[in-house]
Motif scaffolding. Structure first.
Motif, short mmCIF file in Angstrom:
data_model
loop_
_atom_site.label_atom_id
_atom_site.label_comp_id
_atom_site.label_asym_id
_atom_site.label_seq_id
_atom_site.Cartn_x
_atom_site.Cartn_y
_atom_site.Cartn_z
N GLN A 1 0.87 -1.28 0.04
CA GLN A 1 -0.04 0.01 -0.17
C GLN A 1 0.83 1.30 0.09
N VAL A 2 1.80 1.37 0.67
CA VAL A 2 2.69 2.45 0.79
C VAL A 2 3.55 2.73 -0.50
N ARG A 3 3.93 1.51 -1.12
CA ARG A 3 4.50 1.39 -2.53
C ARG A 3 3.28 2.16 -3.61
N ARG A 4 2.21 1.57 -3.24
CA ARG A 4 1.08 2.29 -4.14
C ARG A 4 0.77 3.69 -4.23
N CYS A 5 0.87 4.11 -2.95
CA CYS A 5 0.59 5.64 -2.70
C CYS A 5 1.60 6.52 -3.26
N ASP A 6 3.11 5.83 -3.12
CA ASP A 6 4.24 6.55 -3.52
C ASP A 6 4.14 6.94 -5.05
N ALA A 7 3.55 5.55 -5.87
CA ALA A 7 3.66 5.63 -7.27
C ALA A 7 2.37 6.56 -7.85
N SER A 8 1.18 6.33 -6.95
CA SER A 8 0.26 7.40 -7.39
C SER A 8 0.44 8.84 -7.13
N LEU A 9 1.13 9.09 -6.16
CA LEU A 9 1.56 10.61 -5.69
C LEU A 9 2.68 10.82 -6.75
N GLY A 10 3.64 10.14 -7.43
CA GLY A 10 4.64 10.33 -8.03
C GLY A 10 5.64 10.77 -7.42
N LEU A 11 5.84 10.33 -6.03
CA LEU A 11 6.69 10.86 -5.02
C LEU A 11 8.34 10.09 -5.42
N ARG A 12 8.51 8.95 -6.09
CA ARG A 12 9.53 8.48 -6.36
C ARG A 12 10.75 8.20 -5.08
N TRP A 13 10.11 7.94 -4.03
CA TRP A 13 10.82 7.59 -2.73
C TRP A 13 11.70 6.42 -2.83
N PHE A 14 12.87 6.39 -2.37
CA PHE A 14 13.81 5.49 -2.15
C PHE A 14 13.37 4.34 -1.33
N ASP A 15 13.67 3.16 -1.46
CA ASP A 15 13.38 2.09 -0.60
C ASP A 15 13.45 2.40 0.90
N GLN A 16 14.45 2.90 1.24
CA GLN A 16 14.68 3.45 2.68
C GLN A 16 13.65 4.29 3.11
N ASP A 17 13.12 5.22 2.44
CA ASP A 17 12.03 6.04 2.63
C ASP A 17 10.67 5.25 2.98
N VAL A 18 10.41 4.36 2.17
CA VAL A 18 9.22 3.41 2.03
C VAL A 18 9.22 2.44 3.48
N GLU A 19 10.42 2.04 3.52
CA GLU A 19 10.66 1.30 4.77
C GLU A 19 10.44 2.39 6.15
N ASN A 20 10.96 3.66 6.13
CA ASN A 20 10.75 4.40 7.09
C ASN A 20 9.02 4.68 7.50
N VAL A 21 8.38 4.80 6.31
CA VAL A 21 7.12 5.03 6.36
C VAL A 21 6.22 3.68 7.01
N VAL A 22 6.79 2.79 6.13
CA VAL A 22 5.94 1.43 6.80
C VAL A 22 6.08 1.31 8.31
N GLU A 23 7.54 1.47 8.63
CA GLU A 23 7.86 1.36 10.18
C GLU A 23 7.10 2.39 11.16
N TYR A 24 6.83 3.45 10.53
CA TYR A 24 6.04 4.62 11.63
C TYR A 24 4.66 3.99 11.53
N LEU A 25 4.04 3.66 10.41
CA LEU A 25 2.76 3.35 10.37
C LEU A 25 2.56 2.01 11.19
N ASN A 26 3.25 1.07 10.94
CA ASN A 26 3.35 -0.19 11.80
C ASN A 26 3.37 0.03 13.59
N GLN A 27 4.19 0.83 13.67
CA GLN A 27 4.56 1.29 15.21
C GLN A 27 3.10 2.01 15.68
N THR A 28 2.73 2.84 14.98
CA THR A 28 1.83 3.79 15.41
C THR A 28 0.37 3.30 15.28
N HIS A 29 0.11 2.49 14.19
CA HIS A 29 -1.45 1.90 13.79
C HIS A 29 -1.68 0.41 13.77
N TYR A 30 -0.58 0.02 13.29
CA TYR A 30 -0.98 -1.61 12.85
C TYR A 30 -0.60 -2.55 13.69
#
Length: 93
Positions: free
Chosen positions: A61-90
């Motif tokens: 889902q984070v990769r889909r959002c990155d692609a749909s917004l055209g952010l072109r995040w690095f893999d580490q950026d995706v991992e950081n967002v996943v870590e944040y969301l997993n710690q705070t919500h999931y």
């Protein structure tokens, strides 16, 4: 002789580099707040019919959002967002 040593040097170099950097939830929060909150609020993470039900699905889902917004995040950026969301919500394991 030198050419045969190249694979050994490359292998040693990779071992010396160590493991990939651990995910940084604080960096993920900054990216999340700057980009993700433009489209939705945090209620999307806790609704009953949410589509993210595993850590793998969260990554996708984070990769889909990155692609749909055209952010072109690095893999580490995706991992950081996943870590944040997993710690705070999931809290997936």
């Amino acid at each position: 002789m030198f050419i045969r040593s190249i694979p050994l040097f490359l292998t040693l170099g990779l071992l010396a580099a160590g493991p990939a950097a651990a995910a940084d939830a604080q960096a993920g929060k900054k990216l999340h707040d700057q980009h993700c909150m433009q489209c939705h609020d945090s209620g999307v993470y806790s609704r009953e019919d949410r589509r993210v039900n595993s850590l793998e699905a969260l990554h996708k889902q984070v990769r889909r959002c990155d692609a749909s917004l055209g952010l072109r995040w690095f893999d580490q950026d995706v991992e950081n967002v996943v870590e944040y969301l997993n710690q705070t919500h999931y809290r997936f394991k």
